[in-house]
Design a protein around this motif. Structure first.
Motif, PDB file in Angstrom:
ATOM      1  N   LEU A 103      30.228  29.847  25.855  1.00 50.30           N
ATOM      2  CA  LEU A 103      29.276  31.074  25.237  1.00 50.30           C
ATOM      3  C   LEU A 103      29.215  32.157  26.201  1.00 50.30           C
ATOM      4  CD1 LEU A 103      26.905  31.802  23.173  1.00 50.30           C
ATOM      5  CD2 LEU A 103      25.430  30.491  25.074  1.00 50.30           C
ATOM      6  N   LEU A 104      28.995  32.057  27.469  1.00 50.52           N
ATOM      7  CA  LEU A 104      29.126  33.294  28.629  1.00 50.52           C
ATOM      8  C   LEU A 104      30.424  33.895  28.315  1.00 50.52           C
ATOM      9  CD1 LEU A 104      27.180  31.288  31.299  1.00 50.52           C
ATOM     10  CD2 LEU A 104      26.351  33.216  30.203  1.00 50.52           C
ATOM     11  N   GLN A 115      25.058  22.092  26.189  1.00 51.67           N
ATOM     12  CA  GLN A 115      25.010  22.817  24.934  1.00 51.67           C
ATOM     13  C   GLN A 115      23.980  23.816  24.829  1.00 51.67           C
ATOM     14  OE1 GLN A 115      27.831  22.326  22.639  1.00 51.67           O
ATOM     15  NE2 GLN A 115      28.667  21.205  24.098  1.00 51.67           N
ATOM     16  N   VAL A 116      24.129  24.841  24.355  1.00 59.59           N
ATOM     17  CA  VAL A 116      23.148  25.781  23.947  1.00 59.59           C
ATOM     18  C   VAL A 116      23.126  26.076  22.214  1.00 59.59           C
ATOM     19  CG1 VAL A 116      22.293  28.281  24.055  1.00 59.59           C
ATOM     20  CG2 VAL A 116      23.513  27.162  25.958  1.00 59.59           C
ATOM     21  N   ASP A 154      29.740  36.566  35.472  1.00 58.06           N
ATOM     22  CA  ASP A 154      30.512  35.286  36.247  1.00 58.06           C
ATOM     23  C   ASP A 154      29.965  34.722  37.339  1.00 58.06           C
ATOM     24  OD1 ASP A 154      32.856  36.866  35.007  1.00 58.06           O
ATOM     25  OD2 ASP A 154      33.310  38.114  36.523  1.00 58.06           O
ATOM     26  N   ASN A 155      28.894  35.567  38.050  1.00 55.28           N
ATOM     27  CA  ASN A 155      28.122  34.643  38.981  1.00 55.28           C
ATOM     28  C   ASN A 155      27.340  33.371  38.338  1.00 55.28           C
ATOM     29  OD1 ASN A 155      29.026  36.565  41.102  1.00 55.28           O
ATOM     30  ND2 ASN A 155      27.084  37.721  40.684  1.00 55.28           N
ATOM     31  N   GLY A 209      30.630  36.151  25.653  1.00 55.58           N
ATOM     32  CA  GLY A 209      29.756  37.281  25.472  1.00 55.58           C
ATOM     33  C   GLY A 209      28.490  37.110  24.510  1.00 55.58           C
ATOM     34  N   GLY A 210      28.660  36.045  24.048  1.00 55.76           N
ATOM     35  CA  GLY A 210      27.334  35.499  23.348  1.00 55.76           C
ATOM     36  C   GLY A 210      27.775  34.785  21.968  1.00 55.76           C
ATOM     37  N   CYS A 211      26.816  34.498  21.017  1.00 54.20           N
ATOM     38  CA  CYS A 211      27.014  33.829  20.126  1.00 54.20           C
ATOM     39  C   CYS A 211      27.497  34.416  18.712  1.00 54.20           C
ATOM     40  CB  CYS A 211      26.127  32.838  19.504  1.00 54.20           C
ATOM     41  SG  CYS A 211      24.561  33.818  19.120  1.00 54.20           S
TER      42      CYS A 211
END
Length: 208
Positions: A193-194, A178-179, A136-137, A197-199
């Motif tokens: 993405l965050l 973008q990641v 969250d931070n 919880g990921g890809c």
């Protein structure tokens, strides 16, 4: 050297600045905002907040009329890496014309390291770390940075347009980060993405 002088010498920079600019109650605010269980401020954000309060106090001490948003904008012009040299000099000249000692003011600005030293060594504050809170931070930090970057771009474009350096009508600024995951070969918007919880790497492995 007197006992009083020796005591003053031993004070941290944050303590000295708080006392000099009479920021009553701000030390408690620093500790509270750093250790807040939700949406806590980073050390850099706290340093920026304190420096803006210092700037505000300096302007009011000089008898200047402080308008809403003026302090934040002036602080950005003085400190932001994206500020042009001409804009920074113009901001410094504006402060000097109000009767502010710019050199002294900037020397009183504190760093995030000074805030950390003050909170941990002087106040004895510790910050509990939680993995869920950390995501969250990070999200909050990215969103705040996007807001700052958007403001800098808008301000710079406005300045160039007003001085007829570029031609530009009414505009909006969009910041898209973008990641790209090399393992699953997919691209994701960083905030989503965050929050997800990921890809999809793990799901892809399981399906195989």
């Amino acid at each position: 050297m007197s006992t009083e002088q020796d005591s003053t010498k031993r004070k941290s920079k944050v303590e000295r600045v708080i006392a000099t600019y009479e920021l009553d109650g701000f030390s408690d605010q620093l500790a509270r905002r750093w250790t807040a269980p939700e949406d806590s401020d980073s050390l850099r954000e706290l340093a920026d907040l304190m420096n803006q309060k210092v700037l505000d106090a300096a302007l009011r001490e000089a008898g200047a009329e402080v308008l809403d948003g003026e302090v934040e904008n002036m602080y950005t012009l003085l400190t932001d890496d994206d500020t042009t040299e001409g804009m920074r000099v113009q901001a410094e000249n504006s402060l000097q014309s109000e009767g502010v000692d710019v050199e002294q003011l900037q020397s009183d600005f504190v760093s995030h390291q000074a805030i950390y030293t003050y909170l941990t060594k002087v106040r004895g504050v510790s910050k509990e770390k939680n993995s869920g809170d950390r995501i969250d931070n990070v999200v909050n930090s990215i969103q705040k940075l996007r807001g700052r970057l958007t403001a800098v771009i808008e301000r710079s474009l406005d300045s160039l347009r007003n001085t007829e350096k570029i031609r530009l009508g009414e505009f909006d600024v969009f910041i898209d980060t973008q990641v790209y995951c090399r393992d699953c070969g997919k691209q994701y918007e960083v905030i989503q993405l965050l929050k997800d919880g990921g890809c999809g790497c793990e799901d892809q492995v399981q399906s195989e």
